[in-house]
Design an enzyme around this catalytic site. Structure first.
Site, short mmCIF file in Angstrom:
data_model
loop_
_atom_site.label_atom_id
_atom_site.label_comp_id
_atom_site.label_asym_id
_atom_site.label_seq_id
_atom_site.Cartn_x
_atom_site.Cartn_y
_atom_site.Cartn_z
N HIS A 183 -25.89 142.62 -67.67
CA HIS A 183 -25.40 143.65 -68.61
C HIS A 183 -25.17 144.99 -67.93
O HIS A 183 -24.26 145.74 -68.31
CB HIS A 183 -26.37 143.78 -69.80
CG HIS A 183 -26.38 142.53 -70.65
ND1 HIS A 183 -27.46 142.12 -71.38
CD2 HIS A 183 -25.41 141.59 -70.87
CE1 HIS A 183 -27.16 140.98 -72.02
NE2 HIS A 183 -25.93 140.65 -71.71
N HIS A 189 -18.78 132.68 -73.86
CA HIS A 189 -20.06 132.18 -74.37
C HIS A 189 -20.84 133.41 -74.84
O HIS A 189 -21.66 133.95 -74.11
CB HIS A 189 -20.82 131.43 -73.28
CG HIS A 189 -20.12 130.20 -72.77
ND1 HIS A 189 -19.00 130.25 -71.98
CD2 HIS A 189 -20.40 128.88 -72.96
CE1 HIS A 189 -18.61 129.02 -71.69
NE2 HIS A 189 -19.44 128.16 -72.28
N SER A 215 -23.81 140.84 -74.59
CA SER A 215 -22.51 141.20 -74.02
C SER A 215 -21.48 141.61 -75.10
O SER A 215 -20.72 142.57 -74.88
CB SER A 215 -21.98 140.08 -73.14
OG SER A 215 -22.03 138.83 -73.80
N GLU A 240 -18.32 131.43 -79.53
CA GLU A 240 -19.71 130.96 -79.57
C GLU A 240 -19.73 129.65 -80.33
O GLU A 240 -19.20 129.55 -81.43
CB GLU A 240 -20.61 132.01 -80.25
CG GLU A 240 -22.02 131.57 -80.54
CD GLU A 240 -22.78 131.01 -79.35
OE1 GLU A 240 -22.84 131.66 -78.29
OE2 GLU A 240 -23.31 129.89 -79.46
N ASP A 250 -15.12 126.22 -78.51
CA ASP A 250 -15.65 125.88 -77.19
C ASP A 250 -15.15 126.89 -76.15
O ASP A 250 -13.94 127.12 -76.01
CB ASP A 250 -15.19 124.46 -76.83
CG ASP A 250 -15.58 124.10 -75.42
OD1 ASP A 250 -16.77 124.17 -75.09
OD2 ASP A 250 -14.68 123.76 -74.63
N GLY A 251 -16.09 127.49 -75.45
CA GLY A 251 -15.75 128.55 -74.50
C GLY A 251 -14.86 128.07 -73.37
O GLY A 251 -14.01 128.83 -72.86
N ASP A 297 -20.29 133.01 -69.34
CA ASP A 297 -21.76 133.10 -69.30
C ASP A 297 -22.38 131.93 -70.07
O ASP A 297 -23.03 132.12 -71.09
CB ASP A 297 -22.16 134.46 -69.93
CG ASP A 297 -23.65 134.70 -69.91
OD1 ASP A 297 -24.35 134.06 -69.11
OD2 ASP A 297 -24.11 135.56 -70.69
C1 SAM Z 1 -26.34 132.77 -71.93
S1 SAM Z 1 -25.92 132.71 -73.62
C2 SAM Z 1 -24.74 134.01 -73.81
C3 SAM Z 1 -25.28 135.38 -73.71
C4 SAM Z 1 -24.26 136.46 -73.92
N1 SAM Z 1 -23.06 136.27 -73.10
C5 SAM Z 1 -24.86 137.80 -73.59
O1 SAM Z 1 -24.79 138.25 -72.42
O2 SAM Z 1 -25.40 138.44 -74.51
C6 SAM Z 1 -24.88 131.31 -73.71
C7 SAM Z 1 -24.34 131.04 -75.11
O3 SAM Z 1 -23.35 130.02 -75.02
C8 SAM Z 1 -23.40 129.24 -76.21
N2 SAM Z 1 -22.69 127.99 -75.92
C9 SAM Z 1 -23.17 126.83 -75.42
N3 SAM Z 1 -22.16 125.97 -75.19
C10 SAM Z 1 -21.02 126.59 -75.58
C11 SAM Z 1 -19.65 126.24 -75.55
N4 SAM Z 1 -19.24 125.05 -75.12
N5 SAM Z 1 -18.74 127.14 -75.99
C12 SAM Z 1 -19.13 128.37 -76.43
N6 SAM Z 1 -20.42 128.75 -76.47
C13 SAM Z 1 -21.35 127.89 -76.04
C14 SAM Z 1 -24.87 129.13 -76.49
O4 SAM Z 1 -25.09 128.81 -77.84
C15 SAM Z 1 -25.37 130.53 -76.09
O5 SAM Z 1 -25.39 131.38 -77.22
#
Ligand code: SAM
Length: 279
Positions: free
Chosen positions: A18, A41, A102, A120, A145-146, A166
């Site tokens: 961050h 993500h 983020s 997300e 899906d990210g 992320d």
């Molecule tokens: C490390 S966290 C993200 C933290 C965020 N970027 C931050 O810095 O505040 C990863 C996130 O990705 C989500 N996630 C998992 N698989 C995913 C996918 N295929 N597509 C989008 N999000 C996904 C999880 O639910 C989780 O909330």
């Protein structure tokens, strides 16, 4: 999909990520032209660290909880100030009243006319994210899906911006998915800034990702890592920034040693790695 960022919010890896995210966005703000942030993500957007999840692990105590002791008028303190201003007020234990993830950081720094796309996939995390950002007309929060988003949303119409990737690194193949998805996105948009976050439990996987970025024909990239202990578990984290702002390497040379010192688990265990090509 079991990973919930609420257990880890504000830990040393979040501090590292961050703080650097903020420096990149501040750089984008130097020019008037609008930009887009794509957070593939995104998580919940912000975290109440007094909630059960964060309280159970207490990870924030060895992360954001340590920032209270940072000398504010040091060079690193000055570089961290804009991010710490976004983090906002803390209680007597150094726990922020609300820890911004983020998406919230991007929302705070983006200007009128900039655009933000947050993806997300976890239903509860998405509901929390959506509720938090719904009123901001610059934001699109998508239950998507990210990895799909990464390929689908580049290049953005603004032709300037940042893609933050992320993922939770739950799946064994997430490093190779990241390398492959980045390469496909970069082939469509070679001038955007890409920030690829990763945990370092296996140094070979991190090295392979760096090699893959080198093979993508990116003109410049920066590899930044922060270690807080030499023990097993998540004690080292990294960020690869493709097309980094030209000031970022110099800022990292000030920031990372200071963070390593501040966040190390035992005296002398903190370490920073800075590598780059091009630029
Ligand atoms: C490390 S966290 C993200 C933290 C965020 N970027 C931050 O810095 O505040 C990863 C996130 O990705 C989500 N996630 C998992 N698989 C995913 C996918 N295929 N597509 C989008 N999000 C996904 C999880 O639910 C989780 O909330």
């Amino acid at each position: 999909m079991n990973y919930r960022h609420a257990f880890h919010a504000g830990n040393f890896a979040d501090v590292f990520k961050h703080a650097l995210l903020t420096r990149i966005l501040l750089y984008l703000n130097r020019k008037d032209a609008h930009y887009r942030v794509i957070d593939t993500h995104a998580g919940e957007g912000a975290y109440d660290l007094s909630r059960d999840e964060a309280a159970r692990t207490g990870e924030w105590r060895e992360g954001i909880g340590r920032l209270a002791t940072l000398p504010r008028n040091s060079d690193a303190g000055r570089l961290l100030r804009p991010w710490l201003d976004i983090v906002g007020a803390c209680d007597g234990e150094g726990r922020p009243l609300l820890y911004p993830g983020s998406p919230l950081i991007a929302q705070k720094l983006a200007r009128k006319g900039d655009r933000l796309v947050f993806c997300e996939k976890h239903p509860d995390a998405f509901a929390a994210l959506k509720a938090r950002v719904a009123r901001d007309r610059r934001v699109k929060a998508l239950d998507l899906d990210g990895w799909t988003a990464l390929g689908a949303f580049v290049p953005p119409p603004e032709r300037r911006g940042l893609v933050l990737v992320d993922p939770p690194f739950e799946a064994k193949d997430e490093f190779s998915t990241m390398a492959r998805s980045f390469a496909a996105a970069f082939a469509k948009w070679s001038t955007g800034i890409y920030a690829l976050w990763y945990p370092v439990k296996d140094t070979a996987a991190a090295q392979d990702l760096w090699t893959a970025v080198g093979a993508s024909r990116a003109k410049s990239a920066l590899r930044l890592e922060l270690a807080v202990a030499a023990t097993a578990g998540l004690t080292r984290t990294g960020l690869i920034v493709v097309n980094p702002p030209f000031v970022l390497e110099g800022e990292a040379r000030t920031l990372l040693p200071a963070l390593a010192h501040l966040l190390e688990r035992t005296p002398g265990a903190g370490a920073a790695l800075i590598d780059s090509f091009g630029g």
